[in-house]
Each structure stands twice: as C-alpha cells, then as structure tokens.
Design an enzyme around this catalytic site. Structure first.
Site, PDB file in Angstrom:
ATOM      1  CB  CYS A 350      -1.030   0.014   1.119  1.00 19.51           C
ATOM      2  SG  CYS A 350      -0.603  -0.916   2.569  1.00 19.51           S
ATOM      3  NE  ARG A 379       2.993  -9.183   4.894  1.00 20.25           N
ATOM      4  CZ  ARG A 379       1.679  -9.007   4.950  1.00 20.25           C
ATOM      5  NH1 ARG A 379       0.958  -9.744   5.773  1.00 20.25           N
ATOM      6  NH2 ARG A 379       1.108  -8.105   4.213  1.00 20.25           N
ATOM      7  CD  GLN A 397      -0.257  -8.641   0.437  1.00 14.45           C
ATOM      8  OE1 GLN A 397       0.138  -7.535   0.125  1.00 14.45           O
ATOM      9  NE2 GLN A 397      -0.806  -8.908   1.606  1.00 14.45           N
ATOM     10  CG  ASP A 399      -2.264  -5.347  -1.862  1.00 15.90           C
ATOM     11  OD1 ASP A 399      -3.394  -5.233  -1.369  1.00 15.90           O
ATOM     12  OD2 ASP A 399      -1.217  -5.024  -1.274  1.00 15.90           O
ATOM     13  CG  HIS A 401      -4.030  -0.250  -1.957  1.00 16.57           C
ATOM     14  ND1 HIS A 401      -2.976  -0.972  -2.446  1.00 16.57           N
ATOM     15  CD2 HIS A 401      -4.189  -0.641  -0.666  1.00 16.57           C
ATOM     16  CE1 HIS A 401      -2.486  -1.730  -1.489  1.00 16.57           C
ATOM     17  NE2 HIS A 401      -3.205  -1.566  -0.402  1.00 16.57           N
ATOM     18  CE  LYS A 482      -9.972  -7.689   9.545  1.00 18.61           C
ATOM     19  NZ  LYS A 482      -8.762  -8.347  10.003  1.00 18.61           N
ATOM     20  CG  HIS A 528      -5.633  -2.809   2.070  1.00 18.00           C
ATOM     21  ND1 HIS A 528      -4.292  -2.530   2.018  1.00 18.00           N
ATOM     22  CD2 HIS A 528      -5.727  -4.148   2.117  1.00 18.00           C
ATOM     23  CE1 HIS A 528      -3.613  -3.649   2.029  1.00 18.00           C
ATOM     24  NE2 HIS A 528      -4.466  -4.641   2.084  1.00 18.00           N
TER      25      HIS A 528
END
Length: 655
Positions: A350, A379, A397, A399, A401, A482, A528
RNA sequence: GCCGACGUAGCUCAAUCGGCAGAGCGACAGUCUUGUAAACUGUAGGUCAGGGGUUCGAUUCCCCUCGUCGGCUCCA
C-alpha cells in the site's frame, strides 16, 4: 430441611408443580446420557441441582453445542484426575472445552510422551467405567484457597476472580466459587476435586466417547511472558459414531493436506537452500498459478482496475512515512545497508501505491482510482508459525487499493464486496460467511461519521448478500473497519479469504489529496482489499478444497491421451494436436508402460479427462473418455470429444 | 521466538543395543505390447540434514546450526 414443599416451574412450555427438593434431572426425567444438563432461565445447571421456584426448565441434549461442551469439559476433568494420579507432582492449569474437544494444561517437570498419553487414556477409561459422580460444592474464597493450597495456578485464578468478573472462565465465574468433587459411586469417597464453575455430566459414565489427541506447550494464561505449561488435547462426543465421524474427517483433511498433495502432484516445494517459508512453484503448480492470475487480471480489468507495478525493496524513508517502522518492524526483514541508506524488503504494497496516487495532482474526475498489483511482499514470520503455503515469508498478494471520495465510498464498497464474492465463486468456493470488525472506541483514527458510514455500509452489503454476518466488535485495526470473507471448503473447514478494509490513516500520513469539483483540496477515502489474500495461500486452500482434483480450467494437465497399444500413439498425437489448437493442455502417454498402468498414473495425477484410443476408436474416428470417477464414455467422435472438453474448461465446470 | 517430536535413496519406510546401510515405488536400460487403477528382467542412486565433540571406530551417544511436524504466542 423446611424447604418449600411445592415449587411452581415451567417445563416444555407447560406449568407444573413439583415437590421441594426435586432436581432438574428428576423434573426432566433425564437419563444423564441423552440429556446431560438442564437450562433454567438461560443458565446451565447440573441435573443433580434442585429446581427453584419459578424456573423455566429446558433439557440440554448431549448432541447440542452446550451438551457437547459439557461432556468435553467433564472429560477434561477425568483427564486431569488421571494425570494427577499418574503424575502426582503435576499442577493444574485450566481445562476448558474447545471446538471439537477439550484440553487441560499442566505444570509438569517433563513434557508428556506419547507413551504417557496412552497410560493417561487407559486410566481415564477406568474412571469413566467406574461412574464417579460429579458433585458440586460451593465454597468461600478462603475455603477454596485452603483446599487448593497446592495448586498455585488455581490460587492465581481465585485471586483474579474479583478484578476480572467479566472473564468467561470455566474455573471461576459467576457469583460464588464452586468445587466439583469426584466421588466413588459405591463408597461416596472423594477421588479427586477441581475448582470449577460447572456444570458437569452427572457421572463419568455419561462420557460416551473420547480420545486423547496430542500434546504441546502452552503459555499460562496465553502470554509468552508467563511460564509454559504442557497441554493435552482430547476430543469427546455424545456417541461413538459421532466421534468416529470426526476422526474420519481428520483423516480426510490429512489426505487433502496441500503440503502433501503439493509434493505428490509436483506442484511446488520448499527447497532448504532458500530458507523456511519460501516456496518455489514447479511447472504444474506454475500452470495453475498462471491460470488463477490470468483470470483474476481479466476480471479486474473488466471491473475498472488499473494495473501497476512496484519494486520489492525500498529505502527506509517510505516506511518512516507509512509508520510501518514504528509499529510493524518486528514483522519485517532487517534492513540492508547500502550507500549509507537503509533498504527494506517490502512487507506491504500500500505505501507504494500511495506514491503512485500522489505522483501528480489528482482530480475528482479520476476517482474512484483503483490500483491493482500482484505485489510480492516479504515478511519475517517467526520460525514456529511457518506452515506450508498458508503461512510463508515470501508471497504475492493480489493487492488493490481504491481511492475514492466519501460520496463514492458506499457504492464502491457495495460493488467491491459483490465483486469479491463473485470471483471467489468462480474459483469454486461458494459457501461463505462474513466477519465485520468494528471500531475499538479506545484506539482509532479518522472521523466518527466516516467510521459509522463505512461500518453501516459494510453491514448493509453483507445483509443484502444474505450471508451470515459475524460481528467482531472492537476488532478493527486503529486505521479503519474491516470486513472479511470466510469460505467453507468441501469438507466444511473455514478459511479466512478476502478482506476489505478502510484506511483512514495512510491518506493522512501521505497527505493524499484530490481536487474536488468546487476547487477545494480533499482527502480521498482509501479502501484496501486483497481477494486471495496471497496467491500462495489461496492456492493452498484450493488444493485442499479440491483435494488436488482441480476442475479442468485450473488443472495443470487437462487431458492425458492413453493408447491401448503402441500402434495407437500417433493417432492420439493427432488428436492432441487438434486439442492444443483449441487451447487444451493435453499430453499423450507414449511411455512403454502398459495401458492399465497409464490409466493408473493418470488417475493418480488427478487428470480430469483421459482419452483412450484403440483400433475400435480409430475405425470410427473416435476416442473413449475415462473420467476421474472411473466412468467411461466410449466411441466419441474426436470433434465432439474436444468440444466437450472445451466446454467444461470455458464454463469452469468441475468434472 | 517458546515447548516437544522428528530428519536414512527422488518418494514411503526398514535396519544398525557404537563395527562395510536395505526394501518397495519412482528414474534409467532392455524384453514384451490390444480396451479402463501396477507386465517382466536388470542398472544406477546414500558424506544416514550440516557442523563440532566423545571413541580404536559415530548414521547410532553428546552439543550447536538448519529444516520438517504438533502445540503456544503471533498473523499488521
């Protein structure tokens, strides 16, 4: 006893009058096996407890969730008794029922061995057979402290009781402390006792089926600052059949284990040379992954996403702005020192997407701006938590946004959740529930009304999808509410899949702005969302969901051609050529194995379609299908066969 | 990271109470080929996870590291 001689109670919806001293068990005519406890006014009671004036009484069946929990909790007591008989120095921790079973924690000098478990289980069977009574006895704090002087952990719980009355503990709880005595049914002699809120089954004979499962370390009261106790897990059920069903499910789950199937089907591996939690995908796994990604790209493209790319590594500056270095540093790989600067592997995409947003001035006309990337992140997961593809140190990911205005947020969230659910369905998962994590009033950033609106919208959308919604009050991260999509797989296990999260923090930190229609500068709302979570993890879930038998559109090899004899190879190669022209992934098994062996090999590799051809087929310009379930369809003209396969692929059918 | 178990051929697993390491499958080579889950014969394949120690001698005993598995904690 000058108790009231008559009590008015309600049983099965009907008013009844019973003599004073009547127990719940008597009132319900409970046998202690099909009905293990009573519920009076919402509270669970022992069958041996006396009814009270005005009680509304219901039975607690053994096969209900409460009933099972009681059986399991009682089994935990039996286990603790057995442990303390065999290991008198063992000190007791806690022993609650949990999903599918129970555990009990012990402080022992030496961890339990598998052999110990056998001895404990054997002793438990004796105790169950003996039919010891579970007998409840209220005690004062001082009495309890005196009786349990040798049990330091229990003493600690007694001490905690006052302060943490809200704690839902099976040891202490409610207004008074109680001790459960286990009594010899013949002599009434005390066999064992434990501080416990109850209720319990009437006697140990009311435990129809149990089994000790495994051991492990567990921190006292769940904190790694506390000493580590030894935990024994067991399972217990209302019947032998139910237990066998459960054990069967575990066997089934083991067969589906993606780590095992990944090796068997040659999909991926974890080379030691790379390090823990760093998978490599082999060609067959690579095909599946590519198809998964391609389809996802296509759907994102249709849904108005823009595709971006960002590097895997960055100077520390980025994570200083985003705050990751303050609150997430432990989860990141340590920095590399280069040219006087510190570089970090990226743990999240992000912040980089924020840089793309603010790379130039943005107009409200561009919003919602939906940035999508298959972004690889690293990670530093602690060594003990790495687990197959579901918990790794390097992952990609899917991912996205989304930057939008406050006014757009509502519609955007609605279409987003639908998009996510639709796409998951296309991958074959169709049984969902949603979990909504709401604001922690103690710790949050962002304006109340936006939290409120976002949370309400998420709730509305969830409800409009007719999906079960589980609330997780106060469970949101500080920066936004979330919603997460939980999917149930083919054997009923749930997996957390996609998350959709509002972020009120990063737009502030990155000072993201757009120019509104009225010429003012506004802060965008940031959403997100990851659909797969990580491709690796989703891949693992799909392997388990399908037990490795992927639907044709995802199967690495969709068709294997099997000649009846060597002479038929070239015919099948012609068929394969035609099939490839239609985009089918087909291989012809031209090895010198016998036909039966080729079928076995193809079957074991879980190929959706086998196409066999011998003289008879060739004479008719045909092939013969064999499907995964062993069924066959003979003499199908080649074009028809190919059309059937193409159809199954295009419609993403499972076969 | 913590507690525990484990690590022998590509895979599944034997054996060695400290004395030259074995099978099945797979791979490879050859022989044989006709209808829906295993043809036959042979060959190759191992620094017994890696490093250190004890010992005349270590795959075996001890220590460390790495990795795997089951738990705990963690999963932003």
């Amino acid at each position: 006893m000058s108790a009231v001689s008559e009590l008015r109670i309600t049983l099965a919806g009907a008013a009844r009058v019973v003599a004073g001293g009547t127990t719940y068990g008597e009132a319900l005519e409970a046998d202690g096996r099909s009905v293990v406890a009573a519920r009076a006014g919402g509270e669970l009671k022992d069958l041996a407890a006396p009814v009270a004036e005005g009680d509304v009484i219901e039975p607690v069946p053994a096969d209900s969730p409460d009933g099972r929990a009681i059986i399991r909790h009682s089994t935990a007591h039996v286990m603790a008794q057995a442990v303390q008989e065999i290991f008198p120095e063992a000190r007791l921790g806690i022993g609650p029922p949990v999903e599918n079973g129970f555990y009990y924690d012990f402080d022992v000098k030496n961890p339990f061995t598998p052999d110990d478990l056998k001895r404990i289980e054997k002793r438990m069977r004796e105790i169950v057979k003996q039919g010891q009574l579970f007998s409840r006895r209220p005690v004062s704090d001082d009495e309890a402290a005196g009786e349990l002087a040798a049990e330091p952990y229990k003493l600690e719980l007694i001490g905690l009781k006052g302060g943490a009355a809200d704690e839902e503990s099976v040891e202490v709880g409610g207004a008074e402390l109680t001790i459960y005595d286990n009594l010899d049914p013949k002599t009434g002699e005390l066999c064992w006792k434990d501080l416990c809120r109850g209720p319990h089954v009437p006697t140990t004979r009311s435990i129809p089926a149990f089994k000790l499962m495994r051991t492990g370390g567990a921190y006292w009261r769940g904190s790694e600052k506390n000493p580590q106790l030894q935990r024994i897990y067991g399972t217990a059920w209302e019947s032998r059949e139910k237990q066998d069903e459960y054990l069967h499910l575990l066997v089934e789950a083991e067969k589906r284990d993606h780590r095992k199937l990944g090796a068997e089907l040659d999909l991926f591996s974890f080379p030691d040379e790379l390090g823990s939690g760093l998978p490599v995908f082999h060609p067959k796994g690579g095909v599946i992954r590519r198809v998964m990604e391609d389809y996802s790209r296509k759907r994102h493209e249709e849904a108005g996403y823009s595709f971006v790319n960002t590097p895997h590594i960055t100077k520390s500056k980025l994570y200083e702005i985003s705050g990751h270095l303050d609150w997430y540093k432990d989860g990141m790989f340590p920095a590399m020192e280069l040219e006087g600067a510190e570089y970090y592997l990226k743990p999240m995409n992000c912040p980089m997407h924020n840089l793309i947003f603010r790379s130039r001035g943005r107009s409200y006309r561009e919003l919602p701006l939906r940035l999508f990337e298959f972004g690889t992140v690293y990670r530093y997961e602690k060594s003990g938590v790495i687990h197959g593809l579901t918990r790794v140190r390097g992952m990609t990911q899917d991912d996205a946004h989304i930057y939008c205005t406050h006014e757009q947020m509502r519609d955007e969230l609605k279409s987003l959740l639908r998009f996510v659910l639709d796409l998951l369905r296309d991958y074959g998962l169709d049984d969902f529930y949603l979990e909504l994590s709401t604001k922690d009033p103690e710790k949050f950033v962002g304006p109340d009304e936006v939290w409120e609106e976002a949370t309400e919208t998420l709730r509305e959308v969830a409800e409009s999808e007719n999906l079960e919604l589980v609330l997780d009050p106060g469970g949101a991260a500080f920066y936004g509410p979330k919603i997460s999509v939980q999917a149930r797989d083919a054997i009923g296990r749930t997996w957390q899949m996609s998350t959709i999260q509002l972020d009120f923090n990063l737009p502030e930190l990155f000072e993201l702005e757009y120019q509104a229609a009225d010429g003012t500068r506004q802060r965008p709302v940031k959403i997100h969302r990851a659909l797969f979570g990580s491709i690796e993890r989703f891949f693992g879930v799909l392997v388990e969901h399908y037990a490795g038998a992927f639907p044709p559109w995802l199967a690495p090899v969709q068709v294997v051609g099997i000649p009846i004899a060597e002479a038929h190879v070239s015919y099948l190669q012609d068929v394969a050529k035609k099939a490839r022209e239609r985009g089918i992934r087909i291989e012809v098994d031209a090895s010198d194995d016998r036909m039966q062996k080729k079928i076995r090999n193809a079957q074991k590799s879980k190929v959706p379609f086998m196409l066999l051809a011998g003289d008879e087929d060739i004479a008719g310009g045909a092939v013969s299908f064999r499907f995964r379930n062993g069924e066959q369809k003979n003499g199908v003209p080649v074009d028809e066969a190919i059309a059937e396969i193409v159809d199954a692929i295009e419609r993403r059918l499972q076969v």
